[in-house]
Design an enzyme around this catalytic site. Structure first.
Site, PDB file in Angstrom:
ATOM      1  NE  ARG A 237      35.998  92.818 -42.970  1.00 24.39           N
ATOM      2  CZ  ARG A 237      35.922  92.224 -44.081  1.00 24.39           C
ATOM      3  NH1 ARG A 237      34.971  92.670 -44.802  1.00 24.39           N
ATOM      4  NH2 ARG A 237      36.872  91.648 -44.575  1.00 24.39           N
ATOM      5  CD  GLU A 265      31.416  88.702 -40.533  1.00 24.45           C
ATOM      6  OE1 GLU A 265      31.825  88.168 -41.691  1.00 24.45           O
ATOM      7  OE2 GLU A 265      30.745  89.538 -40.703  1.00 24.45           O
ATOM      8  CG  HIS A 284      31.226  88.272 -44.809  1.00 28.63           C
ATOM      9  ND1 HIS A 284      32.235  88.694 -43.688  1.00 28.63           N
ATOM     10  CD2 HIS A 284      31.757  88.952 -45.997  1.00 28.63           C
ATOM     11  CE1 HIS A 284      33.030  89.406 -44.227  1.00 28.63           C
ATOM     12  NE2 HIS A 284      32.809  89.658 -45.728  1.00 28.63           N
TER      13      HIS A 284
END
Length: 326
Positions: A237, A265, A284
């Site tokens: 993360r 993100e 991601h």
């Protein structure tokens, strides 16, 4: 789950298994438990098969599902929808986190091996020169033989990464506050403190969960401990790294990075991380992508088969572990 997910998640073979194992309507996909169709399904449901986009299973939802006994999650973390009310009710929970860990570990291993080969720096050098050159002399110190790789977190992914790296003649370090020296040795690594790991490693790869006490686990001070030319890999993360401090190190050219996660993100369009030649930036996607999604659905079908046969789940999620897992 998200209404558009089943077509990508569940292939024809697995769908056939699911419908053979249970009274399951493939057309009923719920992303809101307050609708009439959701209420009707909850009233008789014994098992929920969930994935990304599942709303929280709170006290109100559980009250509408008096027969519910299990949740089979065809994805990784259950923190978004499994609430304290589920644990208090004794709902059994299983997750395909182990299946989602496999592609993350594979992605990580590929980037670690490429980083030790100095792939990014040689690529840029080759682009600039475009002529015959003595690469052996210029890069005499590169390669994977007896390079040191530091793994932060003996999670499912961290353990799988260690397993996959073991055949590559690397020196493996591990930092995890829940793992002692003997267990680290069994995993093929030497257990060390996080500062020592950062200072000694040619590649530092992060596999710890996002918790209150892991915020900026890799901060400016620990980034400064890393060797010149070392690579930071983050598939966990973005919050685990002080991103501002990392950007400063990357802009200076002192460190390299492979970043599959950031804060936020989707980075602002003017972020320097998009253009830096010493950064691999991906959106991601280290986890299950494309055909890899089918593995998680197959894992859910396997667990449903165990449930219908009266057997315990192979990959249960337990309340006592929830505070320290992703």
């Amino acid at each position: 789950m998200h209404r558009d997910l089943p077509g990508r998640l569940i292939d024809e073979h697995t769908l056939g298994r699911l419908t053979a194992l249970a009274d399951l309507d493939p057309g009923l996909v719920v992303d809101d438990f307050t609708t009439p169709e959701a209420a009707a399904a909850l009233a008789g449901a014994e098992v929920i098969i969930s994935s990304w986009g599942c709303p929280p299973l709170d006290e109100t939802v559980l009250a509408a599902a008096p027969r519910l006994r299990a949740v089979i999650h065809a994805a990784g973390s259950v923190k978004h929808h499994i609430t304290d009310a589920c644990w208090q009710r004794g709902i059994q929970v299983t997750s395909a986190a182990w299946a989602n860990a496999l592609p993350v570990a594979e992605y990580t291993v590929a980037t670690v091996l490429a980083a030790n080969k100095q792939l990014l720096r040689i690529r840029e050098d080759y682009r600039d020169r475009r002529a015959p050159y003595d690469w052996q002399r210029a890069y005499a110190g590169v390669g994977n033989y007896h390079r040191t790789v530091g793994i932060v977190g003996a999670s499912r992914i961290g353990r799988r990464v260690l397993d996959l790296l073991r055949p590559h003649d690397l020196d493996l370090l591990l930092h995890d506050p829940y793992v002692d020296a003997a267990e680290a040795a069994r995993l093929g690594a030497r257990g060390v403190g996080l500062d020592e790991l950062c200072a000694a490693s040619d590649v530092v790869s992060i596999h710890a969960p996002q918790l209150a006490d892991t915020l900026h686990l890799i901060d400016g001070r620990r980034l400064a401990l890393m060797r010149d030319g070392a690579t930071l890999v983050n598939t966990a993360r973005g919050s685990l790294v002080d991103q501002d401090a990392l950007v400063r190190e990357l802009v200076s050219g002192r460190l390299d990075a492979v970043l599959d996660v950031t804060v936020p993100e989707v980075l602002p369009a003017d972020s320097p991380l998009y253009a830096l030649p010493n950064v691999v930036l991906t959106p991601h996607i280290a986890g299950s992508l494309g055909r890899e999604l089918h593995r998680m659905a197959a894992a859910a079908a396997d667990e449903l088969a165990r449930w219908t046969a009266g057997r315990p789940f192979a990959h249960p999620v337990r309340a006592e572990d929830a505070h320290r897992t992703a």
